[in-house]
Every structure is written in C-alpha cells, then in structure tokens.
Enzyme design. Structure first.
Site, PDB file in Angstrom:
ATOM      1  CE  LYS A 231      -3.801  -2.350   2.379  1.00 54.13           C
ATOM      2  NZ  LYS A 231      -4.493  -2.632   3.648  1.00 54.13           N
TER       3      LYS A 231
ATOM      4  CD  GLN B 269      -3.447  -4.048   7.261  1.00 53.84           C
ATOM      5  OE1 GLN B 269      -3.419  -3.015   6.589  1.00 53.84           O
ATOM      6  NE2 GLN B 269      -3.869  -5.206   6.778  1.00 53.84           N
TER       7      GLN B 269
ATOM      8  CG  ASP C   5      -9.460   0.043   5.427  1.00 52.94           C
ATOM      9  OD1 ASP C   5      -9.210  -0.146   4.219  1.00 52.94           O
ATOM     10  OD2 ASP C   5      -8.835  -0.497   6.355  1.00 52.94           O
TER      11      ASP C   5
END
Ligand code: NDP
Length: 285
Positions: free
Chosen positions: A48, A92, A115
């Site tokens: 990412k 995460q 997200d």
C-alpha cells in the site's frame, strides 16, 4: 476457457489517474497504523505504501507495539484526525484481542476513513448513498465493469459476510440491480445457491471452497481469497472453475492489485471531501 479478469492493467490505469489527481490537489497524506508485527499485514502495508508513494501521496507507516493500550491508540487517532496534513487514516486489522476493534474504527473521523469501515460510511452504503466504500468491493465492481458483465437483473451470490468484503460487495451489487444472495459458514447447501449465480463472489479464506460442479456455465466468478499454501498463494476457487465460467479473476493478479488502487482512489476522495470539493453528508439526515 474463461476470460481472465486481470487486476494489474486496470489497477495501473487507476493508479495513473490517481497520480494526476494527487498532483492537481497539491499533495495528499495517508497514515496507516499497524499494531504488532503480523507478517501478512506487514506485506499488505508495504504494498500500500509503495503504491501511495508512487502516486505522489505522502504516506506514513506507523508501527505500534503489540501491547499498545487502547487509550494510547485512541489518542493517536485523535491526533491524526486533527492533523491538517492527513487526508486518510487506515488501521490495519485484525487488532490484538485486548483492543476493541469497533471502538477503534469508530474513533477515526469518517471523512478520513479510507477503509470505509466507520459506521457512518457503512451506514451510507447500506442506505444506498455511498460515501467512502471499502476498497476491495470497489475493486471487484471495477473488474466486472471492465468486462461489461451485466449486473442488472442478474443473480449474484456472495459467499462471505465480512464487513470489509462480503457485506459491502453485496450492497454494491444490489445497488446495481442484481438479485443478491449472501452465503456464509452456516449456509446449508452452498451449491444450491452458487449453481444459480450469474455472478459469484467468493470471499471465504479457504482454498478450493468452490469447485467446478458448483458453478453455473458462462458465469462471472470473482475470487477474493488469499490462502498461503506450500505451493504458493491460491484463492478460494479451484483453478478448473475456469473451464465452466465465462470470466474469472486469477489469484494472484486479480482482486489484490485492485484493492490497492481503490485504496488510493479512496484517499483522493477523502481529500476532496475534507477540502470541500465534494460534499460529505456529515450531520445530514
Ligand atoms: P472473514 O474471515 O472476515 O470472513 C470470511 C467469511 O467466509 C465469513 O462470513 C464466513 O462465514 C464465511 N465462511 C467461512 N467458511 C465458509 C464455508 N466453508 N462456506 C461458506 N462460507 C464460509 O474474511 P474476509 O472477508 O476478511 O476475507 C476473505 C478472504 O479474502 C480471505 O482469504 C482474505 O485474505 C481475502 N481478502 C483479500 C483481499 C484482496 O485484496 N484480495 C482483501 C480482503 C480480504 P461466517 O460469517 O458464518 O463465519
């Protein structure tokens, strides 16, 4: 033999578009938070960040100790929420069990929630007024659109009901006027549903959950799974499903690269919202 719905060429195009948009916006900032050192998470995050930096996004990979307290993590998120140089925040997952994942996600400012997991953004998707949507489902929709797979009136079956893949892709398919069925670990007879599917999205996390005898001739099959085996990375769908389906995503090289491209696109969208270039419906009813 099915046509491959390959991620890399489409993802590369999107990443080039993102780079142009980042330039127009005069730079963007993305911060990821990783608690502990799960090796798979470390690999995903590295990819990412490489992609973000290539697109001109200033990205900061913050690693926190496995035993970080929830108070410390929430304080850091509050600091990033208030930081004018930060457009996107990504925590995460999964988090270690001593941290309340729902509370941590809720602490992120919804306008920076790249997200798309904050209840505000999840709720907007549920209501059919999507704001920031999880990257993987967006990537799946882009792959289907690229091949002009018809969705209106199609029977779509999603296997998996996670907040990050199963539920949001089911909503996006529904909003494209597919008739959607969601299957999961308690579904009594999976094949009964999958055999009817014109579009089958598999997000389970077990190798070869879907075999050719479960798939409708001429369908489009999207394999989201990432399973590490001795022979390398495999999806949730057996390779010979390609003999039955008309379209299929390879693993690796299908959904994975699209997830990264769409995360970058979400970061651009978040920046536009925060800078008032797009209206974020916060506070509206
Ligand atoms: P989760 O573990 O959160 O969800 C898995 C889902 O599969 C659950 O809803 C579970 O049902 C269901 N399930 C488990 N076993 C079966 C079974 N035998 N039959 C039917 N349904 C079953 O996973 P995620 O959604 O986060 O991820 C799914 C897969 O996709 C993983 O391999 C993950 O690594 C991969 N992934 C890939 C991405 C990419 O970019 N390519 C991005 C995100 C994920 P229940 O709810 O009943 O437990």
């Amino acid at each position: 033999m099915a046509t491959l719905m390959e991620g890399p060429p489409l993802a590369a195009r999107i990443r080039t578009e993102v780079a142009d948009e980042v330039r127009e916006l005069g730079g963007l900032g993305l911060v990821t938070l990783q608690v502990g050192e799960d090796p798979a998470s470390t690999i995903y995050l590295r990819r990412k960040h490489e992609a973000a930096q290539e697109a001109g996004i200033a990205s900061d990979d913050r690693k926190l100790p496995q035993d970080v307290s929830e108070t410390e993590l929430l304080a850091l998120i509050a600091e990033l929420n208030a930081d004018g140089a930060v457009d996107g925040i990504l925590v995460q997952l999964p988090l270690p069990p001593h941290l309340d994942e729902a509370r941590v996600v809720r602490a992120i400012d919804p306008v920076k929630d790249v997200d798309g997991l904050h209840p505000f953004n999840a709720g907007q998707l549920y209501l059919g007024r999507p704001t920031i949507v999880p990257a993987t489902p967006l990537g799946i929709m882009a792959l289907l659109a690229e091949q002009r797979v018809p969705l209106e009136g199609a029977e779509a079956v999603v296997i998996g009901r996670s907040d990050i893949v199963g539920k949001p892709i089911a909503h996006l398919l529904l909003q494209s006027n597919a008739t959607v069925t969601i299957c999961h670990s308690r579904t009594a007879d999976l094949a009964r549903y999958t055999l009817e599917a014109d579009v089958l999205v598999v997000a389970v996390g077990s190798a070869e959950v879907v075999t050719p005898d479960m798939v409708k001739q001429g369908s489009a099959v999207v394999d989201v799974g990432i399973n590490r085996t001795e022979g390398g990375i495999v999806g949730d769908v057996a390779p010979d499903v390609a003999d039955v389906a008309a379209f299929i995503t390879p693993v690796p090289g299908g959904v994975g690269p699209m997830t990264i491209a769409m995360l970058l696109r979400n970061t651009v969208k978040a920046a536009r919202y925060r800078r008032g270039l797009l209206a974020f419906p916060r506070g509206e009813r």
